[in-house]
Each structure stands twice: as structure tokens, then as C-alpha cells.
Motif scaffolding. Sequence first.
Motif, PDB file in Angstrom:
ATOM      1  N   LEU A 187       0.915   4.565   6.810  1.00  0.00           N
ATOM      2  CA  LEU A 187      -0.498   4.319   6.509  1.00  0.00           C
ATOM      3  C   LEU A 187      -1.270   4.063   7.797  1.00  0.00           C
ATOM      4  O   LEU A 187      -0.674   3.761   8.834  1.00  0.00           O
ATOM      5  CB  LEU A 187      -0.620   3.128   5.558  1.00  0.00           C
ATOM      6  CG  LEU A 187      -0.108   3.386   4.134  1.00  0.00           C
ATOM      7  CD1 LEU A 187       0.021   2.097   3.354  1.00  0.00           C
ATOM      8  CD2 LEU A 187      -1.049   4.334   3.394  1.00  0.00           C
ATOM      9  N   PRO A 188      -2.605   4.172   7.730  1.00  0.00           N
ATOM     10  CA  PRO A 188      -3.418   3.953   8.934  1.00  0.00           C
ATOM     11  C   PRO A 188      -3.352   2.503   9.421  1.00  0.00           C
ATOM     12  O   PRO A 188      -2.844   1.626   8.713  1.00  0.00           O
ATOM     13  CB  PRO A 188      -4.837   4.272   8.473  1.00  0.00           C
ATOM     14  CG  PRO A 188      -4.716   5.017   7.213  1.00  0.00           C
ATOM     15  CD  PRO A 188      -3.442   4.583   6.591  1.00  0.00           C
ATOM     16  N   ALA A 189      -3.907   2.295  10.619  1.00  0.00           N
ATOM     17  CA  ALA A 189      -3.928   0.956  11.209  1.00  0.00           C
ATOM     18  C   ALA A 189      -4.924   0.052  10.493  1.00  0.00           C
ATOM     19  O   ALA A 189      -4.767  -1.167  10.470  1.00  0.00           O
ATOM     20  CB  ALA A 189      -4.291   1.051  12.687  1.00  0.00           C
ATOM     21  N   VAL A 190      -5.954   0.656   9.911  1.00  0.00           N
ATOM     22  CA  VAL A 190      -6.957  -0.152   9.217  1.00  0.00           C
ATOM     23  C   VAL A 190      -6.668  -0.161   7.727  1.00  0.00           C
ATOM     24  O   VAL A 190      -6.104   0.770   7.180  1.00  0.00           O
ATOM     25  CB  VAL A 190      -8.389   0.402   9.416  1.00  0.00           C
ATOM     26  CG1 VAL A 190      -8.898   0.042  10.793  1.00  0.00           C
ATOM     27  CG2 VAL A 190      -8.425   1.904   9.191  1.00  0.00           C
ATOM     28  N   GLU A 230       6.607   8.549  -1.714  1.00  0.00           N
ATOM     29  CA  GLU A 230       5.492   9.497  -1.779  1.00  0.00           C
ATOM     30  C   GLU A 230       4.579   9.237  -0.583  1.00  0.00           C
ATOM     31  O   GLU A 230       4.086  10.162   0.041  1.00  0.00           O
ATOM     32  CB  GLU A 230       4.722   9.298  -3.075  1.00  0.00           C
ATOM     33  CG  GLU A 230       3.609  10.285  -3.267  1.00  0.00           C
ATOM     34  CD  GLU A 230       3.126  10.336  -4.710  1.00  0.00           C
ATOM     35  OE1 GLU A 230       3.886  10.827  -5.569  1.00  0.00           O
ATOM     36  OE2 GLU A 230       2.017   9.872  -4.990  1.00  0.00           O
ATOM     37  N   VAL A 231       4.372   7.967  -0.277  1.00  0.00           N
ATOM     38  CA  VAL A 231       3.568   7.575   0.882  1.00  0.00           C
ATOM     39  C   VAL A 231       4.350   6.516   1.640  1.00  0.00           C
ATOM     40  O   VAL A 231       4.651   5.459   1.080  1.00  0.00           O
ATOM     41  CB  VAL A 231       2.211   6.981   0.441  1.00  0.00           C
ATOM     42  CG1 VAL A 231       1.467   6.407   1.637  1.00  0.00           C
ATOM     43  CG2 VAL A 231       1.360   8.036  -0.249  1.00  0.00           C
ATOM     44  N   GLY A 237       0.798  -1.220   0.000  1.00  0.00           N
ATOM     45  CA  GLY A 237       0.000   0.000   0.000  1.00  0.00           C
ATOM     46  C   GLY A 237       0.832   1.272   0.000  1.00  0.00           C
ATOM     47  O   GLY A 237       0.291   2.372  -0.029  1.00  0.00           O
ATOM     48  N   PHE A 238       2.146   1.142   0.029  1.00  0.00           N
ATOM     49  CA  PHE A 238       3.009   2.326   0.025  1.00  0.00           C
ATOM     50  C   PHE A 238       3.287   2.744  -1.413  1.00  0.00           C
ATOM     51  O   PHE A 238       3.071   1.970  -2.345  1.00  0.00           O
ATOM     52  CB  PHE A 238       4.320   2.024   0.753  1.00  0.00           C
ATOM     53  CG  PHE A 238       4.092   1.554   2.154  1.00  0.00           C
ATOM     54  CD1 PHE A 238       3.730   2.448   3.140  1.00  0.00           C
ATOM     55  CD2 PHE A 238       4.193   0.200   2.479  1.00  0.00           C
ATOM     56  CE1 PHE A 238       3.483   2.016   4.433  1.00  0.00           C
ATOM     57  CE2 PHE A 238       3.947  -0.239   3.772  1.00  0.00           C
ATOM     58  CZ  PHE A 238       3.587   0.672   4.744  1.00  0.00           C
ATOM     59  N   ARG A 239       3.738   3.996  -1.574  1.00  0.00           N
ATOM     60  CA  ARG A 239       4.040   4.452  -2.928  1.00  0.00           C
ATOM     61  C   ARG A 239       5.456   4.997  -3.008  1.00  0.00           C
ATOM     62  O   ARG A 239       5.722   6.070  -2.462  1.00  0.00           O
ATOM     63  CB  ARG A 239       3.066   5.554  -3.346  1.00  0.00           C
ATOM     64  CG  ARG A 239       1.704   5.036  -3.730  1.00  0.00           C
ATOM     65  CD  ARG A 239       0.909   6.027  -4.553  1.00  0.00           C
ATOM     66  NE  ARG A 239       0.614   7.246  -3.811  1.00  0.00           N
ATOM     67  CZ  ARG A 239      -0.603   7.798  -3.728  1.00  0.00           C
ATOM     68  NH1 ARG A 239      -1.621   7.243  -4.327  1.00  0.00           N
ATOM     69  NH2 ARG A 239      -0.779   8.906  -3.058  1.00  0.00           N
ATOM     70  N   ARG A 260      -3.811  -3.506   9.328  1.00  0.00           N
ATOM     71  CA  ARG A 260      -2.611  -3.482   8.511  1.00  0.00           C
ATOM     72  C   ARG A 260      -1.446  -4.049   9.318  1.00  0.00           C
ATOM     73  O   ARG A 260      -1.271  -3.695  10.481  1.00  0.00           O
ATOM     74  CB  ARG A 260      -2.321  -2.040   8.114  1.00  0.00           C
ATOM     75  CG  ARG A 260      -1.246  -1.886   7.086  1.00  0.00           C
ATOM     76  CD  ARG A 260      -1.056  -0.420   6.787  1.00  0.00           C
ATOM     77  NE  ARG A 260      -2.249   0.169   6.198  1.00  0.00           N
ATOM     78  CZ  ARG A 260      -2.594   0.028   4.926  1.00  0.00           C
ATOM     79  NH1 ARG A 260      -1.829  -0.671   4.117  1.00  0.00           N
ATOM     80  NH2 ARG A 260      -3.687   0.582   4.470  1.00  0.00           N
ATOM     81  N   GLU A 309      -8.417  -1.700   3.818  1.00  0.00           N
ATOM     82  CA  GLU A 309      -9.563  -2.309   3.174  1.00  0.00           C
ATOM     83  C   GLU A 309      -9.133  -3.322   2.145  1.00  0.00           C
ATOM     84  O   GLU A 309      -8.188  -3.097   1.408  1.00  0.00           O
ATOM     85  CB  GLU A 309     -10.403  -1.236   2.502  1.00  0.00           C
ATOM     86  CG  GLU A 309     -11.246  -0.546   3.516  1.00  0.00           C
ATOM     87  CD  GLU A 309     -12.002   0.610   2.947  1.00  0.00           C
ATOM     88  OE1 GLU A 309     -11.944   0.843   1.739  1.00  0.00           O
ATOM     89  OE2 GLU A 309     -12.654   1.286   3.752  1.00  0.00           O
ATOM     90  N   ARG A 336       2.570  -0.563   9.268  1.00  0.00           N
ATOM     91  CA  ARG A 336       2.072   0.785   9.006  1.00  0.00           C
ATOM     92  C   ARG A 336       3.138   1.685   8.414  1.00  0.00           C
ATOM     93  O   ARG A 336       2.830   2.745   7.891  1.00  0.00           O
ATOM     94  CB  ARG A 336       1.516   1.414  10.294  1.00  0.00           C
ATOM     95  CG  ARG A 336       0.262   0.715  10.785  1.00  0.00           C
ATOM     96  CD  ARG A 336      -0.347   1.460  11.942  1.00  0.00           C
ATOM     97  NE  ARG A 336      -0.693   2.829  11.562  1.00  0.00           N
ATOM     98  CZ  ARG A 336      -1.154   3.733  12.397  1.00  0.00           C
ATOM     99  NH1 ARG A 336      -1.333   3.416  13.658  1.00  0.00           N
ATOM    100  NH2 ARG A 336      -1.431   4.952  11.982  1.00  0.00           N
TER     101      ARG A 336
END
Lengths: 473, 473
Positions: free
Chosen positions: A363-366, A359-360, A337-339, A405, A368, A408
Motif C-alpha cells: 500500500l502507499p505511504a499515505v 489480493e492486496v 488495509g490489506f486484502r 501508514r 486516510e 506498507r
Amino acid sequence: MRIKAGDRVNDVLNSVLRKVAPTAEERKEVLKLHRNVLHTAEIVCEGLRVKPMMCGSIAKDTWLKGHKDFDLFLRFRESTSRENLEEYGLKLGKEIINRLGGTYEIAYAEHPYIRGFFNGHRIDIVPAFDVRNPGRIKSAVDRTPYHVRYVNQNLDRGLVNEVRLLKQFCKGIGVYGSNLKVRGFSGYLCELLIIKYIKFRNLVEDAADWWPGKVIDIEGFYRSEKYLREKKFPGDALIVVDPVDRNRNVASVLSSENFIWFVKKCQEFVEEPNEDIFFGKPRYEMTLRGIAEKLRERGTEFLMIYFAAPEEVHRDILWPQMRKLLKRIEDVLKDGGFRPLRSDIWSDETNCILIFEMEVDELPAVKEVLGPSIFDRKNSEGFLKKYRGKKIFLQENRWVAETEREFRRAIELIRDFLSGDEDELRGRGVPKDLARVISEDVAVADRVHCFRFFRRYPGLRSYMNEYFHRSLG
Amino acid sequence: MRIKAGDRVNDVLNSVLRKVAPTAEERKEVLKLHRNVLHTAEIVCEGLRVKPMMCGSIAKDTWLKGHKDFDLFLRFRESTSRENLEEYGLKLGKEIINRLGGTYEIAYAEHPYIRGFFNGHRIDIVPAFDVRNPGRIKSAVDRTPYHVRYVNQNLDRGLVNEVRLLKQFCKGIGVYGSNLKVRGFSGYLCELLIIKYIKFRNLVEDAADWWPGKVIDIEGFYRSEKYLREKKFPGDALIVVDPVDRNRNVASVLSSENFIWFVKKCQEFVEEPNEDIFFGKPRYEMTLRGIAEKLRERGTEFLMIYFAAPEEVHRDILWPQMRKLLKRIEDVLKDGGFRPLRSDIWSDETNCILIFEMEVDELPAVKEVLGPSIFDRKNSEGFLKKYRGKKIFLQENRWVAETEREFRRAIELIRDFLSGDEDELRGRGVPKDLARVISEDVAVADRVHCFRFFRRYPGLRSYMNEYFHRSLG
């Protein structure tokens, strides 16, 4: 594009040549040694079915001042077994060096060879198969003697200095050499380009208009450039059909970046011919403060992975392995989920660093997980079973499950990915030699901690300057 | 699935009925008024080409205790002009209310109608065209009299209490009503389901096995369920072919979420029949501290957009407009490089809030623009021209330009998007009525500031409980 500067360009080129063409004296001395080496080899090989041959830029008279490397090829009959070639190749090589009164070591490429040192020169003594057809080589070096012969037969003696100009131009802009670190222009490629364009000046004028997918087929083996571009060598920025092997692109190792950089620099030279371009600006090392300011300005998180280069691994293996690992970790980051914004590698071939500008990176703990369409009952039931107990909702008629996740922060994910023993790392797609050194020791640093590396390696500070400022546009 | 609980289920259903079926007394009183209204209307319309007809749940004897709304339809001949229908519809409506001794206001749906109040009851007097074929209606309400007639002819009088159970069940689980806020089960849909399944209990047992794409075709208009599912009503979770118009799905407004929620609740009821399910748990309002803890736990950024509901806009227009705006802003966020994790709307129909829970809400100052392939000369030249002066590099043989990001925070991007006058907002795709109120006043709050809204609106605190905890799985 034509150079408008008139005679000025000749002044520039003459001035460059004064600096890079060997002097008459140097030439005399080197060629004497050169003949001596060949003579010694011939004596050693006398009566054997092995033919010595001088290769390399000195044999072609296209070497640059100060260049001190001889290439001596020992050509064995095509029917020789590989074992015999290796065994006798080393034996004869040692004997030759002994007679020259030099020292030697055993070096390895595709097969072992002798690297000797005498009179301040280096000499590689390479055994090769004397294949009848250069299109059917038995080892990677068998084609080389054909290249030497082709150049010597087709490059007008009056044009060797044009080759020297081109080689120096490529050096000056940082694209000379066909090893897998540089991925630039080989000496042979430079020679072919002069055979094609005659004058350095013509080449530069033409190259200023080149575009990726440029085709040069000196011997006219093919009718269709489109075929070469789209079917035979797709993805190659420059296609120079090898005159001694029509199935080979001499420029296959040249990266697109270097091709575009070369064209850009030709444009610059055409616009304003100047000597500096041949010698490059001294590489600018950013200060620690300069780097820190740049990072703050960009607002990105930098992650660096440090490990020691595996010893006794040839750099033609090291660089591709580093590039492969870089790609692998990029994919792992994206899957998590990272960029990554940009990523690259730096190495002085002792220390290796993979660089990720994120760039990222947090991330949040949750998180989807998007599931199948609600109308797809079979897959839906599997999904619902898998995520039983989690919050489930819909997004445009597809199931979505909310889960926790695992990592994080990108740095945690990388650390997890790089932990484990050699076999585990290889199982995850880390290339062989790197898996070994990484399983022994690896450091993953964030923006703050990567200053340790900036402090330690001046080369990395120069690299950061290019990272931030060099543009192909 | 069969209910295993034996007789217990009857106890439950009888107990529910005692609470929701009107008493004999209430029924007597209401039906008397009902007849009185019709009688008054018939007197007023006497001699005119307008036929009064009572519609609504009271006319079908399927109303729930305490329900006080009458629907009186005035059916004009099909050839009547819309202007005449509207003019005389209002005139006659007023006259009827006057004779009943009540008060009235003019209300608007597709066309204006009279909403009257008398004896503690509400009565909607709706003019409609008396179309000969309910498949060829001239206004949205023309089909209703056919629905009433169909139910009265096909719903056994002994089964009206089964409809009441179903309606109350839907109420209890929050899916009763076919307006565009709820997107649930209409009264007519409940009646049709009982016509099909006879008993509430049978329906619930069957529905426990339903899956999205469920087809019910009472009159057997179609041979192929697949055709209905894939061609005629694709994407509809429940398809109930309207017995009076085969081209209409009575359940078209039912959302997939509500369909799945209904099925889930039927499963629960089958597993363990209980009365609570019919009356819902009292909605749990989270405390501010509870919400704060949850947000911290999730580690996400919450953004909320507050604006006042536009006055005099029907909620059947408000909700779709809010949903459309939500989608539009989601797209704007994604285009800006941000990632909404979830988003939703909340409204008490006076105050409107769009909620965005962000996975990524902050980005670096630099951003990359991916360009065309380097082999595509025409587009490359355009790209290079556009980003002249920027850092340009390659990524797998495609151009990449590094530029500055205009908005580094999602909240800034939203504020920018929502600034401007009504026309500007509409130009950016903000729906009409919302553009008006937003151009007057809008608040965009981050995680800290949205507590203002949590504090102010208890309904929003209940909503957050569902947001975090309700699961379809």
C-alpha cells in the motif's frame, strides 16, 4: 437420484468389499484376541466395582481389513471421584497390558489413559463413568459404551458390510474421521447412516439430493426439522440426532465443505458407479515449476508463516488453535488495509504453515482516516485534536485525515504482529500453545521464499494441488 | 472569540478599504453611467408594460473598486408568456444597447439575455417576471429585484464599506462567488451577513466560533433552529434564511469545505489581524520536480483523465457534470476492486482533468465472487449454475467462486469505461455534454504520463500545491 447402472453397481460394491472386508481368517484371529482382551480385563477387575467393556469398530464388527485397534473401556461407578477414576484407571490398564504380555505408554485426552501394544495390535484402555443417563455424561467418553450398545442392538448383522462400504467410501474421498483435522464422518455416524438407510446404495442415492441443513432423526425425537435446523443446531450442514442423547448432533464436527464434498461424490457415484472413488486417486504432488507457474499466472502474492507444531499438544487442540490464529491474522491484515484473497492452513502435525494468498499486499505511504460527520461537533473536535497538524479535508461532509501508514507491506505487518514474547503474543490473541512455539521461532516467507517450504514438504506440494484445483461446484 | 489586537485591527481594515473601496471619483463616474443606463431603459420601455430596474452590486453601492458590471433588469408583467418575455426581452435589450452606443451579444442562462459592452463596462440586460410574491417565482432571476430592494432598505448606507471588507475577505481566501465552480459566498449573502452583524469585525469574531449547521434567520421566520438544520435544510453547513423567501437558504450553494475554510480564516484573523489574508498569497506553482518528489514520497499511483471542456456549455453546467462524472468513475473503480484514495477535478474551463490518486490500482489475475449462504438452496443453485466449471469453495458457510479478473489495472478499467460513442457513454451514466466531448477525444494518463499536463497547465501546478498542502484542520 437413482443409480441407472443396474447390476454394474453390485459388481463394483462386491469388488470393493473383497478389498476392505476382513477375511474369515483375519476375523477369526482378531475376534479371538478381542475375547482374550476382554477376558483378561474381567479377571483383573474381578471383585472391583469396575466393569470392562469392549468398544470400537471391532466390538461392532464394522472394522475395515487391517484395522488393528482395540478400545477397552473400564466403566467406573458414577459416584467415583475423578481422581480415583484416573488413578485406578491407569493402574488397572497397566495390569491388563502386563498380563497380555504387551508394552504401554500413558496417553492424554480429556484424562490420562493407557495405550498398550501387543501382538501387533494397539489397545486403548480408557476409564469412563458408568453414567445411568447418556444425556448426563461426566466425561467426554462416557457416551461411547451407549453408542456401542445401540449399534449392536440396531444394526442388523447382515448389514455390517454396508457400513464397511460407507466407511471406505468416506476414506476414499478424504472425509473419514471426526478429529478436528479432518472434520469428517465418524465411524459411529457411518453406522447410524446404515441403520437409517439399510443399504449403502440407498444412502448414496438419497445423499445425492442432500442439501446443507439435512436432518436425520432415527428415533423420531423431534417433530420439526425446522426447529432442529434453525434453533437447536443452527449452522450445522448435517444434523443426525444421537439416538442415545437427543441433545447431541452426531455430525456436529462434520464441516460444511466435507458435507458438500460427500454429496458431490455421491452424485458422481450415482452417475457413474466406479471403484476408484473408494480408493481415491494417489495424491498428486505439484512440481516446484508447476507451483511457480500457477503463482505467476494468478499474479497474487503468497505469504507463509512457518512454525514447529508444539510438542505434546494433541492434534485436536493443534488444529483449532491454528484455525484461530489464521482468523486472527486475517483480521489484522484487513485492519491494516490489506486484502487476503484466500487463506488456509497446512500441517503434517510436526510442521505448521499458515498460508495467505493476498489480493492486496502493498500500500502507499499515505493513508486516510475517515472521521465523524462535520455536524457532530463533539466527536469532530476530538478528531481534529487527534490529527492536528495533518492534512484534513472532507469527503461527503465527513472529516478525513491524511496520515502516514506504519506498514506498507503485509509481510512487515505480520512480522510485527508475531514478534514479542509468549505473553505479548497471547495478549494479541495468539492461542496459548502456538504463542509458546512462535515466541521461540517463526518464519514469515514471501512468494519467493516460500519455495523453501514447497521443496521441503511433499505433503505441502499435494496440498497446493488441492488448493488450486479442488472445487465444490 | 474577540480580537485582542485593539486598534491594530482598525488600521488593517482602513488600509484594506483604501485598496478596495471605489474612490469618490470612480464612484461619481460609475453612478453617472448607472443613472444614464436606467434613464435610457426607461425611455425605451416607455408606454410598454415593462419596468426597468438596476440590480447588481453597483445598484446596492457595495461594489469593489474596478468592478465594471451593470445588471439591468426588465420586469415584465407576471401574466406575460415566456415566449413574449424572451422575444421582447432581447428586442428591448438590443434597442437599449444601441441607444447607449455599445455592442452586444446574446448570452444564455435559464433564458437568453443581452450582454452589452459600452464605455469599458459590461451590462447584462435580463428580462424577468415581475412576480407579486418572491416565493412564487416563474424564472430563476425573478427573485433578484426583491433582493436588491431588501438590501437597499435594510443595509444602513454607512455600512456599505463593511460589505466591501467582507467581500474582499472572501475573495482573499478564495471563497467569493456562488457559481458552481467556487461554491462560495454570493454578494447577496455578504450583504445579509453585514445586515445581521453590522460590522465586519463583529462578524469575524462571531464566525470564528461557527460550526457546520450554523443558522441565521434575520427576519425571525422560524422558531426552531433544529427544524431548519435537520428537516428544512439538512446537510447545509450554513443556513441563512432568505428574508424575501423563507423557503430558501441563501447559502445553499456554499460548500462545507468553504464554510469550514471561512471559519478557519476568521479564527486566524482574530488571532492575528493582518492585511495579507484579504489579498491571498500569490498562488504557488509547484515545480515538476517538486510534484515528482511528492508523488514518490506518497507511493501512490496517479491517474488523470483529460478532455476538452465542451464549448458553449455554461460553467454552472460544466462543474456539476464534472463532479457527477468523477463520482461515477469512483464507483466504477470501487466495483472493479480498486480503491481510490482521493479524487478531485481541475479545470481552467477550457481543459478538464479528473484526478484519481489510487490506494490500490493493480490487482491479481484471479478474483473471488462471494455467493449466498449454503443453507439458501434456491440462490445457491443459481450461483452454482452461474459459476459451473470454476473453482468453488466455502468461506464461513457461504459459497465463493474463483473467476478471472477482466481488468487488472485501474487505468485499463477507466479506458474501457470511457470508450464508445456518445450514446454508449450516456448509457453508462456519463453526463450529456461530457459524453459528447469524451466520445470525440479523451486521454487517460498514469503517473508518468500526467507530467504532460503538469508541464502544460500552470494552474494545475498551483492546484497540486493545494492538493498536497491545504488543510481544513
